[in-house]
Design an enzyme around this catalytic site. Structure first.
Site, PDB file in Angstrom:
ATOM      1  CG  ASN A   1      -1.760   1.202   1.390  1.00  0.00           C
ATOM      2  OD1 ASN A   1      -1.823   2.025   0.472  1.00  0.00           O
ATOM      3  ND2 ASN A   1      -2.421   1.338   2.538  1.00  0.00           N
TER       4      ASN A   1
ATOM      5  CE  LYS B   1      -0.187   3.217   4.762  1.00  0.00           C
ATOM      6  NZ  LYS B   1      -0.085   3.323   6.209  1.00  0.00           N
TER       7      LYS B   1
ATOM      8  CG  HIS C   1      -5.789   1.825   5.389  1.00  0.00           C
ATOM      9  ND1 HIS C   1      -5.289   2.805   6.225  1.00  0.00           N
ATOM     10  CD2 HIS C   1      -4.791   0.936   5.196  1.00  0.00           C
ATOM     11  CE1 HIS C   1      -4.031   2.511   6.507  1.00  0.00           C
ATOM     12  NE2 HIS C   1      -3.704   1.384   5.902  1.00  0.00           N
TER      13      HIS C   1
ATOM     14  CD  GLU D   1      -2.887   5.496   6.765  1.00  0.00           C
ATOM     15  OE1 GLU D   1      -2.912   5.505   5.523  1.00  0.00           O
ATOM     16  OE2 GLU D   1      -1.962   4.966   7.425  1.00  0.00           O
TER      17      GLU D   1
ATOM     18  CD  GLU E   1      -3.140  -2.364   7.557  1.00  0.00           C
ATOM     19  OE1 GLU E   1      -2.035  -2.578   7.047  1.00  0.00           O
ATOM     20  OE2 GLU E   1      -3.768  -1.324   7.359  1.00  0.00           O
TER      21      GLU E   1
ATOM     22  N   GLY F   1       2.648   2.557  10.771  1.00  0.00           N
ATOM     23  CA  GLY F   1       3.565   3.673  10.568  1.00  0.00           C
ATOM     24  C   GLY F   1       4.313   4.091  11.822  1.00  0.00           C
TER      25      GLY F   1
ATOM     26  CB  SER G   1       5.497  -1.419  12.043  1.00  0.00           C
ATOM     27  OG  SER G   1       5.080  -0.094  12.321  1.00  0.00           O
TER      28      SER G   1
ATOM     29  N   GLY H   1       5.027   1.449   4.604  1.00  0.00           N
ATOM     30  CA  GLY H   1       6.331   2.084   4.393  1.00  0.00           C
ATOM     31  C   GLY H   1       7.350   1.212   3.671  1.00  0.00           C
TER      32      GLY H   1
END
Ligand code: 13P
Length: 259
Positions: free
Chosen positions: A13, A15, A98, A100, A170, A176, A216, A238
């Protein structure tokens, strides 16, 4: 790995990172590093803008595409939105719900279930994300939160449609932050998800459901999740922005299958 799914699923992902040009260069580099493995399905989720150019670039045996979101109406006066019907044929998967989207953009289960439905209606497989905040975890509410999110997101999904669903666990506090959940946390969450799905859709559906862990995930901890009972793949943020790290993660999934 669960009984009837024989492929690990690794999803990157990206993002809101990389423009169209950078996405194309990245995918080109990734295609040189990632071998096609029959036992691993690799999916990347670039910005909406890059989906079309990247789709022309990739070999679908090597990568598939996911959108990071979609809108549930097929068309109409919804300024700034991208519908599942516009994504039809372009992506195989859509990340839905998600954290976010839930926390930054205040999406509720009602929106999420409509999006899941829209994806299925348009031949796109939803990756439904669930997970608790640090506060909810501290209050011992993890299982309840996950159950509510599953029931909320899947409310309109029939037993036949359920085979298209993937669930990603998640935990919000792990996203993150570098503060990844322990594999044992992921195992417990996966068990609780399967129990809930068994209750809703029966044992066969629960066994064949693919459950991903995300939060992470890095090249040096990916293998520990991939070896965890009940975890069938990873949703990587990330670390999916590094060609090297993401390729190491994909290779770890292949090695796992061949141990
Ligand atoms: P990180 O891997 O950066 O923690 O992000 C996880 C995630 O949100 C993937 O969807």
């Amino acid at each position: 790995m669960s009984a009837t799914n024989d492929k690990k699923l690794i999803v990157g992902n990206w993002k809101m990172n990389m423009n169209v040009h950078e996405s194309s260069i990245f995918v080109h580099k990734l295609s040189k590093e990632i071998a096609v493995h029959r036992d691993v399905e690799v999916v990347v989720a670039p910005t909406f803008l890059a989906l079309q150019p990247v789709s022309l670039q990739i070999e679908r045996r090597q990568f598939k595409l996911a959108s990071q979101n979609l809108y549930w109406r097929d068309h109409g006066a919804y300024t700034g939105e991208v519908s599942a019907s516009q994504l039809r044929g372009l992506v195989d998967y859509a990340i839905i719900g998600h954290s976010e989207r839930r926390h930054v953009f205040h999406e509720h289960d009602k929106d999420i279930r409509s999006k899941v439905q829209a994806a299925i209606r348009n031949g796109i497989k939803p990756i439904l994300c669930v997970g608790e905040t640090a506060h909810q975890r501290a209050a011992g509410e993890t299982t309840d939160v996950i159950h509510d999110q599953l029931i909320g997101g899947l409310a309109n999904v029939t037993s036949e449609e359920f085979s298209h669903i993937t669930v990603a666990y998640e935990p919000v506090w792990a996203i993150g932050t570098g503060n990844n959940a322990l594999p044992d946390d992921a195992k417990k969450a996966a068990r609780s998800i399967r129990r809930q799905i068994e209750h809703l859709y029966g044992r066969k559906s629960a066994e064949s459901l693919r459950i991903l862990y995300g939060g992470s995930v890095k090249s040096d901890n990916a293998a520990s999740y991939l070896a965890t009972e009940g975890i069938d793949g990873l949703l990587v943020g990330g670390a999916s922005l590094s060609v090297h790290d993401f390729s190491v993660i994909v290779a770890a999934a292949h090695d796992m299958e061949n141990d």
